[in-house]
Scaffold this active site. Structure first.
Site, short mmCIF file in Angstrom:
data_model
loop_
_atom_site.label_atom_id
_atom_site.label_comp_id
_atom_site.label_asym_id
_atom_site.label_seq_id
_atom_site.Cartn_x
_atom_site.Cartn_y
_atom_site.Cartn_z
N VAL A 337 0.83 -1.22 0.00
CA VAL A 337 0.00 0.00 0.00
C VAL A 337 0.86 1.26 0.00
CG1 VAL A 337 -2.06 -1.01 1.05
CG2 VAL A 337 -0.22 -0.13 2.52
N GLY A 340 8.11 3.92 0.78
CA GLY A 340 8.79 5.11 1.28
C GLY A 340 10.25 5.08 0.90
N ALA A 343 11.49 2.06 3.21
CA ALA A 343 10.74 0.81 3.42
C ALA A 343 9.50 0.75 2.55
CB ALA A 343 10.34 0.75 4.90
N VAL A 345 5.37 -0.55 2.53
CA VAL A 345 4.29 -0.80 3.49
C VAL A 345 3.27 -1.75 2.87
CG1 VAL A 345 2.53 0.24 4.95
CG2 VAL A 345 4.62 1.50 4.45
N ASP A 467 10.18 15.29 9.25
CA ASP A 467 9.82 14.98 7.86
C ASP A 467 8.31 15.07 7.70
OD1 ASP A 467 10.37 14.40 5.25
OD2 ASP A 467 10.53 12.22 5.54
N1 ADE Z 1 0.63 3.59 4.37
C1 ADE Z 1 1.62 3.71 5.20
N2 ADE Z 1 1.23 3.32 6.38
C2 ADE Z 1 -0.02 2.92 6.29
C3 ADE Z 1 -0.96 2.44 7.20
N3 ADE Z 1 -0.64 2.25 8.46
N4 ADE Z 1 -2.18 2.16 6.79
C4 ADE Z 1 -2.46 2.36 5.54
N5 ADE Z 1 -1.64 2.82 4.65
C5 ADE Z 1 -0.42 3.10 5.01
#
Ligand code: ADE
Length: 657
Positions: A337, A340, A343, A345, A467
């Protein structure tokens, strides 16, 4: 004539010198005394006697005087002959100097024995011991007559005065014994004890009070296991008539109240202990498990641990904050999803501790770092591990894991399906109310981060994000903001050295960097400087939110701040815009037609001031949002217009440096 005066002068000088010498030697000359230490003696104390010591010694100190001590303990009589400095105490007693040619005995208080002491300052004067009739232990010191019935039942109620009801009068065995009466009450049983007693010794563990009294004045003694009154006195039969001067013995009602009180105290203490331990256990449990609770505004610690409220997107609440176990959570990764700088996610299923609402798993987010990004994982994990960071506008952290085999490092957090703020603003036009919710919650999150106290006013370490940008903010179901991505976060604790601060240097995303960060001219001496850079970045995000609010008039497509620049502007081009041109994102006049937006815009303006010190604090911004009267500030255009999601999806520009 001259010769006569001269001779007289010298004669006078010699004579006075001699006299002075004599005087000096007489005061400083050491005395000679009998010194045999303690020896048995035949001296009965009835008449004068000699010490029986045939050793004469020069005293060691010029101030010393000669001393004799006569002591009788049962049938054992001794004389102690010594030199002693009268400035100091002997056997705990100050010496009273007496006769020159002889040593006049004076009786002193001895510990259980008869003691007579004399001191004198002529050579060997302590050899000749004088017992005058006044001081003789036998001739003038008579044993007392006291009531002596031992323990007897009594009708004396312990009030005012009573007689001992004892018809036996005894001559005390020893002359230094005094008369004593003891009145006791245990339940309904009252006794009186009469006796002779040597006050040098304790009686029932008690030191006798003023035994030189002529009257028997009863005084109460506590902790004797019963009601206990005692007197001691020195006149014949004085213990026959007892005077109760202290509090009268308690009445039965008084006793009953006392019993009730005494039995209630342990009960109350126990209740108090149970309640406080239960309270602390709950606080501790909530801290460590992050159990979801209903939002109650006055409940400060509870508010701090809320994962989410009505707008909750994720039910992931039950895992521990730090997985110290080597055992990993049963997690199944789903779709990616986000990506970065350090990293990726993933949405994931946690197949443990499900909510019980028919779901076999909880949805969580997993942020996966590679081996190379270990430092970033460690920093973010350390920041999240501070339980005081918990806040409804900070991403809820569940646990961190090391996946050694895969050389991966994971952070497991709550999942928010709406994604990040940049994505949300790209897809939606928001209402004035949405602007107020998003902006206020963002400011509250940052204020909490920066704060040095929790909602309960306990001390917490202030944290700076360094940031802040719309892609590092998630959006909850109720449209409140959640700060995330603490990879560059910094804990401003006292242990930070200036060097460590200096090394923290120019970090963040160039587009959102404050002028002083672009210039690398942060005041490292003052931790507030770091907070001020966060406030600048927050102002840009507030501008982004406002730029998509229907209350500003014509709403253009989403653009990041300084959007005309290329997708990931470098520090140099940001320096041109922000420093040299003193540029800021545009705030068109049409925006301030709306009174609420006008207030937000002036707040933004005060947050991106070139002078860091002139900027508002995040707390102040949060308060401004809280104080906004939504009804009054609604203006004309608070209608919510949603753009269908499929219409305007653009890729977020962030994941940049
Ligand atoms: N993107 C980065 N962190 C997230 C999260 N905790 N929930 C949904 N999308 C994300």
């Amino acid at each position: 004539m001259d010769l006569l005066v001269f001779s007289a002068f010298w004669f006078g000088a010699i004579v006075s010198g001699f006299l002075l010498q004599m005087g000096a030697s007489s005061t400083t000359r050491k005395k000679q005394c009998k010194i045999c230490g303690v020896r048995p003696t035949t001296c009965t104390g009835r008449e004068n006697c000699t010490s029986g010591c045939n050793i004469t010694s020069v005293c060691p100190h010029p101030k010393d005087v000669c001393v004799s001590v006569w002591r009788k303990n049962d049938d054992n009589v001794t004389i102690d002959t010594v030199c002693h400095n009268p400035d100091r105490e002997l056997y705990g007693l100050k010496l009273e100097q007496s006769g020159k040619s002889g040593c006049e005995m004076r009786e002193r208080e001895g510990n259980g024995s008869q003691v007579f002491i004399c001191s004198c300052s002529e050579d060997n004067c302590n050899d000749h011991i004088i017992f005058t009739p006044r001081t003789s232990p036998f001739i003038f010191k008579m044993s007392k007559l006291c009531k002596f019935c031992d323990l007897r039942e009594s009708s004396c109620l312990g009030k005012e005065s009573c007689t001992s009801e004892c018809n036996i009068t005894s001559i005390c065995e020893k002359p230094n014994e005094v008369c004593v009466s003891i009145w006791r009450r245990k339940d309904t049983n009252i006794t009186v004890e009469t006796l002779c007693h040597n006050p040098a010794n304790k009686l029932y563990g008690l030191k006798l009070g003023d035994y030189t009294n002529k009257k028997c004045e009863m005084s109460e003694r506590k902790s004797m296991g019963s009601q206990f009154f005692i007197c001691s006195c020195s006149q014949d039969e004085c213990n026959d008539h007892m005077f109760f001067t202290q509090l009268s013995p308690p009445t039965p009602e008084y006793q009953l109240t006392w019993v009730i009180l005494v039995s209630l105290v342990p009960l109350l203490v126990l209740t108090f202990l149970v309640i406080t331990s239960f309270y602390w256990y709950r606080i501790y449990h909530q801290r460590h498990t992050g159990i979801k609770r209903k939002k109650t505004p006055l409940d400060c610690d509870v508010r701090a641990i809320i994962l989410d409220d009505g707008g909750s997107d994720s039910s992931s609440t039950h895992a521990n904050n730090l997985n110290h176990n080597t055992e990993l959570l049963p997690i199944e990764l789903d779709a990616q999803v986000g990506k970065g700088r350090f990293a990726e996610v993933y949405k994931a299923k946690l197949k443990q501790g499900a909510t019980g609402a028919g779901e076999p798993y909880e949805t969580v987010a997993v942020k996966i770092f590679t081996d190379e990004e270990y430092a970033s994982w460690k920093n973010e994990k350390d920041i999240y591990s501070d339980a005081d960071l918990r806040h409804e506008n900070v991403l809820h952290f569940l646990t961190a894991e090391e996946h050694k085999l895969e050389k991966q490092y994971w952070l497991i957090t709550a999942y928010h399906p709406q994604g990040n703020l940049q994505e949300y603003l790209t897809r939606h036009i928001i209402s004035w109310n949405d602007l107020w919710v998003l902006g206020g919650s963002l400011a509250r999150g940052v204020a909490h981060l920066h704060s040095d106290h929790t909602l309960c006013r306990r001390y917490k370490v202030p944290i700076v994000h360094r940031d802040i940008k719309s892609s590092n903010i998630l959006v909850k179901g109720d449209l409140s903001c959640i700060l995330c991505d603490f990879g560059l976060g910094l804990r401003l604790d006292n242990s930070l050295s200036v060097d460590e601060l200096a090394n923290s240097g120019q970090v963040g995303t160039a587009r959102y960097m404050a002028p002083e960060v672009l210039e690398s001219r942060i005041n490292l001496e003052n931790i507030e400087s770091f907070k001020q850079t966060d406030v600048y970045s927050m102002a840009l995000v507030l501008w982004e939110i406002t730029s998509r609010c229907s209350a500003i008039g014509e709403v253009k497509d989403y653009e990041p701040p300084f959007g005309k620049l290329r997708e990931h502007p470098c520090v140099e081009s940001m320096k041109d815009s922000v420093l040299r041109e003193r540029g800021r994102p545009e705030v068109p006049d049409s925006w301030i037609n709306h009174p609420g937006v006008q207030l937000v815009c002036s707040t933004i303006d005060e947050c991106w001031d070139h002078d860091p010190e002139a900027r508002l604090t995040a707390q102040c911004v949060a308060e401004r949002f809280n104080d906004m009267d939504l009804d009054k500030l609604s203006g004309r255009s608070n209608s919510e217009e949603k753009i269908p999601e499929e219409v305007s999806v653009t890729e977020p520009d962030e994941i940049e440096k």
